[in-house]
Design an enzyme around this catalytic site. Structure first.
Site, PDB file in Angstrom:
ATOM      1  N   HIS A 139       0.818  -1.119   0.045  1.00 23.83           N
ATOM      2  CA  HIS A 139       0.045   0.007   0.098  1.00 23.83           C
ATOM      3  C   HIS A 139       0.899   1.418   0.013  1.00 23.83           C
ATOM      4  O   HIS A 139       1.870   1.391   0.743  1.00 23.83           O
ATOM      5  CB  HIS A 139      -0.840   0.034   1.184  1.00 23.83           C
ATOM      6  CG  HIS A 139      -1.872   1.122   1.480  1.00 23.83           C
ATOM      7  ND1 HIS A 139      -2.862   1.428   0.463  1.00 23.83           N
ATOM      8  CD2 HIS A 139      -1.664   2.418   2.085  1.00 23.83           C
ATOM      9  CE1 HIS A 139      -3.448   2.377   0.809  1.00 23.83           C
ATOM     10  NE2 HIS A 139      -2.786   3.075   1.600  1.00 23.83           N
ATOM     11  N   LYS A 160      -1.143  10.992   1.531  1.00 14.95           N
ATOM     12  CA  LYS A 160      -0.294  10.682   0.536  1.00 14.95           C
ATOM     13  C   LYS A 160      -0.504  10.909  -0.872  1.00 14.95           C
ATOM     14  O   LYS A 160       0.429  11.618  -1.541  1.00 14.95           O
ATOM     15  CB  LYS A 160      -0.049   8.850   0.521  1.00 14.95           C
ATOM     16  CG  LYS A 160       0.608   8.469   1.806  1.00 14.95           C
ATOM     17  CD  LYS A 160       0.638   7.009   1.834  1.00 14.95           C
ATOM     18  CE  LYS A 160      -0.594   6.225   1.522  1.00 14.95           C
ATOM     19  NZ  LYS A 160      -1.676   6.526   2.920  1.00 14.95           N
ATOM     20  N   ASP A 178      -2.314   3.809  -4.299  1.00 13.17           N
ATOM     21  CA  ASP A 178      -3.098   3.188  -3.401  1.00 13.17           C
ATOM     22  C   ASP A 178      -2.338   1.556  -3.409  1.00 13.17           C
ATOM     23  O   ASP A 178      -2.070   1.149  -2.476  1.00 13.17           O
ATOM     24  CB  ASP A 178      -4.559   2.885  -3.960  1.00 13.17           C
ATOM     25  CG  ASP A 178      -5.276   1.987  -3.145  1.00 13.17           C
ATOM     26  OD1 ASP A 178      -5.304   2.202  -1.815  1.00 13.17           O
ATOM     27  OD2 ASP A 178      -5.885   0.981  -3.389  1.00 13.17           O
ATOM     28  N   ARG A 244      17.222  13.758  14.049  1.00 12.16           N
ATOM     29  CA  ARG A 244      17.233  15.074  13.602  1.00 12.16           C
ATOM     30  C   ARG A 244      18.370  15.299  12.718  1.00 12.16           C
ATOM     31  O   ARG A 244      18.538  16.199  11.886  1.00 12.16           O
ATOM     32  CB  ARG A 244      17.273  15.916  14.885  1.00 12.16           C
ATOM     33  CG  ARG A 244      16.254  15.884  15.741  1.00 12.16           C
ATOM     34  CD  ARG A 244      16.098  16.960  16.684  1.00 12.16           C
ATOM     35  NE  ARG A 244      16.400  18.524  16.313  1.00 12.16           N
ATOM     36  CZ  ARG A 244      16.424  19.532  17.071  1.00 12.16           C
ATOM     37  NH1 ARG A 244      16.202  19.257  18.573  1.00 12.16           N
ATOM     38  NH2 ARG A 244      16.337  20.510  16.534  1.00 12.16           N
TER      39      ARG A 244
END
Length: 314
Positions: A139, A160, A178, A244
């Site tokens: 997916h 998305k 999808d 980070r």
């Protein structure tokens, strides 16, 4: 049940034509491997992979031309079996009449290819690998961003498809929305494409299904692409810590291939399309040896060392 393609599928895709045996174009091809039958033509009859396409080139034809017609007939009978899907003759070489006779007898079509034998072998293998390889559905939204295969993943509703639409408007290309089907073409390479029913389509909440090719033209889509990086879009709830500096690379495993994964927090106000563009470019730069994190760490180490030396001098 075995996956298969037909001889006609092969002809429709590659630059080849059936020269004899059109009535056998529905023969099924179940193996992605292609056989060069030189050994069996020379008399070695063990371990013959008769279920594969048999490819004959100039070398085999030169050898067969040195034989009598009776000997050629016998040798062609050794490579034409009931489960042989087709015989391919490269370089547009004239097909020996003995091969035509035996192939018709065994209901095996003969295909003529114009390219040199090594090129025909590569084209056949690539086509069959793509069609017959084991597939894994995942997916997400698969895009080509700056020439790279980028898979956007994340929970339903994270944005998305909307982000993909903005990337398409920025000039990048859609591969699949999808559901993406991945398959291996070698030990290090995964290719992804859309299921046929979903090709060119993008689903946008509140808008429905959008045909990307109709709206943005053929330059906005691509049929398949190598998967290079996965970008996981994660809703930023303030509870998840992120890398980070980008120094700790994570991976997802699909089949036996490890694919780098980058996690990007999603919250209101962030320009995700621009961030994904930057992530793709930064990943490509890292692959080429330009590591911003390493540069920062080197500068930081140099600064710390300089401060220590200054304190010692003081």
């Amino acid at each position: 049940m075995h996956k298969y393609v037909t001889v006609q599928d092969l002809i429709n895709t590659l630059d080849m034509e059936i020269v004899y045996g059109h009535e056998f174009a529905s023969n099924k091809i179940i193996s992605s491997e292609v056989s060069r039958p030189g050994l069996i033509l020379s008399g070695f009859k063990e371990f013959y992979p008769s279920e594969r396409i048999q490819l004959i080139g100039r070398t085999e034809i030169s050898y067969l031309n040195s034989q009598t017609s009776r000997e050629r007939m016998e040798k062609f009978r050794s490579i034409c079996r009931e489960d042989t899907p087709a015989i391919v003759v490269a370089r547009k070489i004239d097909t020996p009449p003995e091969l035509v006779y035996v192939a018709h007898e065994m209901k095996v079509p003969i295909i003529s290819a114009r390219s040199k034998t090594s090129r025909v072998l590569a084209n056949l293998t690539n086509f069959l690998e793509g069609k017959l390889a084991e597939r894994f559905s995942k997916h997400g939204v698969f895009l080509e961003v700056f020439g790279m295969g980028v898979l956007l993943t994340g929970t339903s509703g994270v944005g998305k498809s909307e982000t993909a639409l903005e990337l398409i408007q920025r000039g990048h290309r859609l591969i699949a929305d999808d559901r993406v089907e991945f398959y291996m073409i070698d030990e290090l390479t995964l290719m992804g494409e859309a299921p046929e029913i979903l090709q060119n389509l993008l689903e946008i909440r509140g808008l429905g299904i959008v045909d990307v090719m109709s709206l943005y033209g053929v330059s906005a889509i691509v049929r398949s692409k190598k998967l290079e990086v996965i970008i996981e879009m994660v809703l930023d709830t303030g509870q998840i810590e992120y890398d980070r500096l980008g120094s700790g690379r994570e991976y997802d495993r699909i089949f036996d291939v490890q694919i780098p994964r980058i996690r990007i927090p999603v919250k209101t106000g962030r320009n995700l399309a621009a961030i994904i563009e930057a992530a793709a470019m930064n990943f490509r730069a890292n692959e080429m040896g330009f590591d911003a994190t390493e540069t920062f760490n080197n500068k930081l180490d140099a600064l710390i060392l300089s401060n220590r030396e200054a304190e010692n001098d003081g």
